[in-house]
Motif scaffolding. Sequence first.
Motif, short mmCIF file in Angstrom:
data_model
loop_
_atom_site.label_atom_id
_atom_site.label_comp_id
_atom_site.label_asym_id
_atom_site.label_seq_id
_atom_site.Cartn_x
_atom_site.Cartn_y
_atom_site.Cartn_z
N UNK A 7 29.59 55.97 49.23
CA UNK A 7 29.31 54.55 49.07
C UNK A 7 29.89 53.78 50.25
N UNK A 8 29.17 52.77 50.68
CA UNK A 8 29.65 51.96 51.80
C UNK A 8 30.92 51.22 51.40
N UNK A 9 31.98 51.26 52.23
CA UNK A 9 33.22 50.56 51.89
C UNK A 9 33.11 49.06 52.14
N UNK A 10 33.48 48.28 51.15
CA UNK A 10 33.46 46.83 51.24
C UNK A 10 34.84 46.31 50.85
N UNK A 11 35.40 45.42 51.66
CA UNK A 11 36.71 44.84 51.39
C UNK A 11 36.54 43.40 50.90
N UNK A 12 37.18 43.08 49.79
CA UNK A 12 37.26 41.71 49.29
C UNK A 12 38.69 41.24 49.51
N UNK A 13 38.84 40.11 50.17
CA UNK A 13 40.16 39.59 50.50
C UNK A 13 40.38 38.28 49.79
N UNK A 14 41.40 38.24 48.92
CA UNK A 14 41.75 37.01 48.21
C UNK A 14 43.12 36.54 48.68
N UNK A 15 43.16 35.63 49.66
CA UNK A 15 44.44 35.12 50.15
C UNK A 15 44.97 33.96 49.32
N UNK A 16 44.26 33.58 48.25
CA UNK A 16 44.62 32.39 47.46
C UNK A 16 45.38 32.71 46.19
N UNK A 17 45.32 33.94 45.71
CA UNK A 17 45.91 34.25 44.41
C UNK A 17 47.43 34.18 44.46
N UNK A 18 48.01 33.70 43.38
CA UNK A 18 49.47 33.60 43.31
C UNK A 18 50.09 34.94 42.94
N UNK A 19 49.33 35.78 42.26
CA UNK A 19 49.81 37.10 41.85
C UNK A 19 48.61 38.03 41.75
N UNK A 20 48.89 39.32 41.69
CA UNK A 20 47.82 40.28 41.52
C UNK A 20 47.13 40.10 40.18
N UNK A 21 45.87 40.45 40.13
CA UNK A 21 45.12 40.33 38.87
C UNK A 21 44.14 41.49 38.76
N UNK A 22 43.79 41.80 37.50
CA UNK A 22 42.93 42.94 37.21
C UNK A 22 42.08 42.63 35.99
N UNK A 23 41.20 43.55 35.64
CA UNK A 23 40.27 43.35 34.54
C UNK A 23 40.97 43.10 33.21
N UNK A 24 42.17 43.63 33.02
CA UNK A 24 42.85 43.41 31.75
C UNK A 24 43.14 41.93 31.52
N UNK A 25 43.16 41.13 32.61
CA UNK A 25 43.35 39.69 32.46
C UNK A 25 42.22 39.03 31.71
N UNK A 26 41.02 39.64 31.75
CA UNK A 26 39.90 39.10 30.99
C UNK A 26 40.15 39.26 29.49
N UNK A 27 40.91 40.30 29.15
CA UNK A 27 41.19 40.54 27.74
C UNK A 27 42.35 39.75 27.20
N UNK A 28 43.29 39.39 28.09
CA UNK A 28 44.49 38.69 27.64
C UNK A 28 44.45 37.19 27.91
N UNK A 29 43.54 36.74 28.78
CA UNK A 29 43.47 35.33 29.12
C UNK A 29 44.34 35.00 30.32
N UNK A 30 44.21 33.77 30.81
CA UNK A 30 45.04 33.31 31.92
C UNK A 30 44.40 33.42 33.28
N UNK A 31 43.23 34.04 33.38
CA UNK A 31 42.55 34.15 34.67
C UNK A 31 41.73 32.89 34.94
N UNK A 32 41.73 32.45 36.20
CA UNK A 32 40.84 31.37 36.60
C UNK A 32 39.43 31.88 36.74
N UNK A 33 38.48 30.95 36.80
CA UNK A 33 37.07 31.32 36.89
C UNK A 33 36.74 32.10 38.15
N UNK A 34 37.37 31.76 39.28
CA UNK A 34 37.10 32.48 40.52
C UNK A 34 37.55 33.92 40.42
N UNK A 35 38.78 34.14 39.94
CA UNK A 35 39.30 35.49 39.83
C UNK A 35 38.44 36.33 38.88
#
Length: 345
Positions: A7-35
């Motif tokens: 698969x072609x490698x693609x890098x997503x760079x988020x220089x705005x986040x205050x902390x790391x985030x992952x899919x489990x945040x969708x289950x627990x809440x607290x994620x912004x719409x962009x993340x």
Amino acid sequence: MRQETGRAPVAIIDPCSAAGYDLRGLGTGGLGGTEATVLRVATALGPQFAITHFQNGRRHRHLSGAGQLRPLQDLDDAENPAALIVINRWKVAIKLCKQYPDTPIFLWLHVYPGRHNRKMGAALKAAGITVICVSKTHARELEAFLGTEDAPRIRVIYNPLDDTLQPDDTARNPDRLLFASSPHKGLAEVFGQFAALRRDLPSLTLAIADPGYLRWDTGPVPEGVIFLGSLSHAALIRQMRRALCLFYPQTSFAETFGLVLAEANAVGTPVLVHAELGANAEIVADADQQVDGHDPAQVLARIRAWRRSPSQVTANPDFRMSAVTQQWAHLLQRTEATQMQLRMV
């Protein structure tokens, strides 16, 4: 990476986040719409592209369903990807041009730039960076802000709705309104609008689902307000299904897309929005859901009408994840094909 995964490698760079985030945040809440949007799109693209997501504030590497999640500083040691996608920070995108001079770079913009960013258009155009806006309204506003001569290439790819979001048989409470956004998105004004409504309809309640990532002074809290706190995505959808409407007639915060507005319509819940603000009229296209938020009489009349007979609303198919993923995949596949042709010359 390309040889191991195919698969072609693609890098997503988020220089705005205050902390790391992952899919489990969708289950627990607290994620912004962009993340949340970035994680969902990365997950959907995973079968076709090897996604590595560099996040500001992340301390440890983690392999996720959304790809490899790594601290932002790891970008200095990253292998050359087929494409770089930078979240919101145009100066970071420009800087990366020097580090990756032969790599296509996209600025995935989720905000309206402030006045101090007027120089971004000429800089992005000179660097050959394409801007991805999240609505047609967003793109038009950006072009007008930058000026025609200084505008870089701009494409529109909507934020995605889950393909499975549909209405069900949940009973709606005609006395329950819902506000489901961070409080800086006009909640103080919404409190005033709700208080005015209750003078005529004293049985109304307003439930507040606050993701909790930003504290904001919203002034006095009217009677009838219920705070739900930070909800998981599934719990928020359940609240949408129960409510008479998503109550969002504020006139101060302009959305570039407004994911919760689209999600509410997807589950059959009408949204009350101020028509002349941001992308509201594009995302909530049904005129029955649009009012002049400065006019309390219009707001009252619409709520009264919906209490008698709720508006029948549906999702725009262009917002569905399947359609959005197809657009991203087409963009990245064309980018990879162009890069391969250039290497062969």
